[in-house]
Write a protein that holds these residues in place. Structure first.
Motif, mmCIF file in Angstrom:
data_model
loop_
_atom_site.group_PDB
_atom_site.id
_atom_site.type_symbol
_atom_site.label_atom_id
_atom_site.label_comp_id
_atom_site.label_asym_id
_atom_site.label_seq_id
_atom_site.Cartn_x
_atom_site.Cartn_y
_atom_site.Cartn_z
ATOM 1 N N LEU A 147 -26.125 103.173 -60.357
ATOM 2 C CA LEU A 147 -27.457 102.521 -59.783
ATOM 3 C C LEU A 147 -27.827 101.407 -60.679
ATOM 4 C CD1 LEU A 147 -29.830 105.441 -59.118
ATOM 5 C CD2 LEU A 147 -29.030 103.947 -57.648
ATOM 6 N N VAL A 186 -30.965 98.237 -61.088
ATOM 7 C CA VAL A 186 -32.619 97.964 -61.396
ATOM 8 C C VAL A 186 -33.103 98.303 -59.976
ATOM 9 C CG1 VAL A 186 -34.074 96.161 -61.502
ATOM 10 C CG2 VAL A 186 -31.897 95.642 -62.548
ATOM 11 N N GLY A 187 -34.262 99.253 -60.238
ATOM 12 C CA GLY A 187 -34.959 99.304 -59.261
ATOM 13 C C GLY A 187 -35.502 100.940 -58.824
ATOM 14 N N ASP A 188 -34.757 101.980 -59.670
ATOM 15 C CA ASP A 188 -35.139 103.204 -59.632
ATOM 16 C C ASP A 188 -35.923 103.425 -60.804
ATOM 17 O OD1 ASP A 188 -35.538 106.236 -58.766
ATOM 18 O OD2 ASP A 188 -34.322 105.519 -57.177
ATOM 19 N N ASP A 189 -36.589 104.864 -61.123
ATOM 20 C CA ASP A 189 -37.108 105.115 -62.282
ATOM 21 C C ASP A 189 -36.177 105.334 -63.423
ATOM 22 O OD1 ASP A 189 -38.591 106.853 -60.163
ATOM 23 O OD2 ASP A 189 -40.154 106.484 -61.527
ATOM 24 N N CYS A 190 -34.794 105.637 -63.202
ATOM 25 C CA CYS A 190 -34.003 105.583 -64.239
ATOM 26 C C CYS A 190 -32.662 104.750 -63.634
ATOM 27 C CB CYS A 190 -33.516 106.840 -64.639
ATOM 28 S SG CYS A 190 -34.797 107.720 -65.583
ATOM 29 N N ALA A 191 -31.734 104.032 -64.633
ATOM 30 C CA ALA A 191 -30.588 103.702 -64.111
ATOM 31 C C ALA A 191 -29.689 104.869 -64.260
ATOM 32 C CB ALA A 191 -30.007 102.495 -65.150
ATOM 33 N N LEU A 192 -28.724 105.004 -63.663
ATOM 34 C CA LEU A 192 -27.666 106.224 -63.960
ATOM 35 C C LEU A 192 -26.488 105.513 -64.430
ATOM 36 C CD1 LEU A 192 -28.523 108.576 -60.726
ATOM 37 C CD2 LEU A 192 -29.187 108.764 -63.197
ATOM 38 N N THR A 209 -30.237 97.376 -70.655
ATOM 39 C CA THR A 209 -31.689 97.124 -70.174
ATOM 40 C C THR A 209 -32.341 96.057 -70.824
ATOM 41 O OG1 THR A 209 -32.561 98.807 -71.642
ATOM 42 C CG2 THR A 209 -31.786 99.695 -69.644
ATOM 43 N N GLY A 241 -35.078 98.257 -66.824
ATOM 44 C CA GLY A 241 -35.876 97.512 -67.826
ATOM 45 C C GLY A 241 -37.378 97.775 -67.426
ATOM 46 N N ASP A 242 -38.059 96.564 -67.945
ATOM 47 C CA ASP A 242 -39.554 96.579 -67.788
ATOM 48 C C ASP A 242 -39.914 95.107 -68.260
ATOM 49 O OD1 ASP A 242 -42.136 97.665 -67.354
ATOM 50 O OD2 ASP A 242 -42.206 98.248 -69.598
#
Lengths: 317, 317
Positions: A20, A22-28, A82, A116-117
């Motif tokens: 996964l 960028v764009g969900d709560d976490c990358a997997l 990230t 990231g953030d």
């Protein structure tokens, strides 16, 4: 431009290898079966790690390069990273070239941006990088043994020379400055060399705070000492001609911001070190050897011992 | 106190589960065989994410809590984290309580500090957290289906109330303020609930920018719409009595900084949601349902539709 727009525009790309992006709560991340994940974080602050005048493209490169350099020092293969970014405003004139420089280096090392953030605040770039390495194969700081040779990759001291030109403490020709500035602003993480040294090098670290200071981490972790041939080390510097000899020595031994690897390998394996250097197209220079006697001794080209005391870079000293 | 001293004193601890801890170029993580790694980064900046007057112990807690909340929203089990910290000076009066608050929450979730960076600069805390989850079991934003119920954990709006008291825009009793402030300064990441919801919830996200704004990410990723029972949502607020009804609605629907989970689950699985709530000792409240029709509709306790337009929090809007 809002926070999500800027993420979409500059940092979101189709996901390739990792599960996964960028764009969900976490990358997997899905490490290959049985592999360990090597993880490192570096934070770059304006005025400390880069000048406000730096070209954003080069800053994007450098922010990732200093992180990849840590993976290189472990012999890990880059996987993903990230990016957390604080900046005063969403400035396209900054973000467009910054993201290009960042992602160009990421692509060169097949290292995907997975999350990231972004937030408003003083300019601060924090990257966390992930690599993979077979269990037991990571290069550590703790494996140096008496009799090992000590090597350094590439060149030392040039980044510090460029910094001193910016500070106005020394003056050099335009040509020399351009070469030094490229070393300061666009360090090349020694990823290929790090991987080629797995199973050959007994210890490694990347030179970010200065050669002697970083080498001391190896000595202390390995419980050994070392002698450094300062002349051999100084000959690695690309831009050292024409400056004062004492300055040159300081830049090479304690300049910092080099992002080269210093590593150790048994004297019996010099051929393998040479092969790793060739395979990775990365110059390495033998600059000393590990000894049982603790401490760090400096000798000149004639083997004569002398003393110099340099402070290793310390953000809070 | 120098950079390495402060790392040793406040952040270095014996390594337990992960292969290597603080102190080499990289940390080495060994995920359990076949597990995916969930990764998330959050950066906290003074004046944006916390007030300069915050108790450093609580700030240490919150810096990790907001990251763990992302793992919770994926249903991942916490493993480890890195900390990159920029601060004006190495101030023991800050570092001692900050590290205590940080590591207390880390211990509570068995999440090890494995590396990071410290540098001088404006106060900035960047944490990257790692968790593990079985492939295919992570809770994503993209799985909501028409007919699903929508739930929220814990309480909404209290953190925003505390912020407004700090800003001086509203006044409440000391007791109410203390309760709201605890929600703002010490959010509890819903790790146990997130794990209990694996295989039950169809989609999840953590509420950091405001309920409606974050729910919209689920709707857009899932290609669905929703109706929210605003009265049910407002009843979750712990500290809403005695404030204006419109303010209360704004705090609950768009307040931000809640670090609760909003998630979806098929109506046929209400019993399992209840069981997950019990197993994790975390209150959940059903606040609406997913529909095929796109868009987000608000209704009151009598099912009457009404309109409110709140901006979701955006650092650069």
């Amino acid at each position: 431009m809002g926070e999500f727009d800027l993420i979409d525009r500059y940092f979101k790309r189709p996901v390739r290898r990792n599960t996964l992006g960028v764009g969900d709560d976490c990358a997997l991340l899905a490490p290959a079966a049985g592999m360990q994940m090597a993880v490192s974080s570096d934070m770059l602050v304006e005025g400390r790690h880069f000048l406000p005048t730096v070209d954003p493209f080069k800053l994007g490169h450098k922010a990732l390069a200093v992180n990849l350099s840590d993976l290189a020092a472990c012999g890990a293969k880059p996987l993903a990273f990230t990016l957390a970014l604080s900046m005063p405003r969403a400035d396209e004139a900054f973000l467009e070239p910054f993201s290009r420089g960042l992602l160009a280096l990421a692509d060169a090392h097949d290292c995907e941006l997975v999350g990231g953030d972004t937030t408003q605040g003083p300019l601060n770039i924090c990257i966390t990088v992930f690599g993979e390495v077979l269990p037991g194969h990571a290069l550590l700081r703790s494996g140096a043994r008496p009799g090992d040779d000590i090597y350094v990759s590439g060149s030392l001291g040039d980044a510090r020379l460029a910094l001193e030109v910016f500070r106005g403490t020394i003056a050099v020709s335009q040509q020399v400055f351009a070469q030094a500035r490229a070393r300061m602003e666009q360090p090349q993480p020694r990823i290929a060399l790090g991987q080629a040294l797995r199973g050959v090098a007994t210890a490694a670290i990347d030179v970010s705070d200065g050669l002697l200071g970083d080498l001391r981490h190896i000595l202390s972790r390995s419980g050994v000492g070392a002698t450094i041939d300062t002349t051999a080390a100084m000959l690695t510097m690309l831009t050292g001609e024409g400056i004062d000899e004492e300055q040159r020595m300081e830049f090479v031994l304690a300049g910092g911001d080099d992002y080269e690897l210093v590593f150790c390998a048994p004297a019996a394996r010099r051929g393998e070190v040479e092969a790793a250097s060739h395979a990775s197209a990365t110059r390495v220079t033998r600059i000393g050897h590990i000894e049982a006697q603790s401490g760090l001794r400096l000798v000149d080209a004639h083997g004569r011992a002398f003393e110099r005391d340099y402070a290793s870079f310390d953000h809070f000293a």
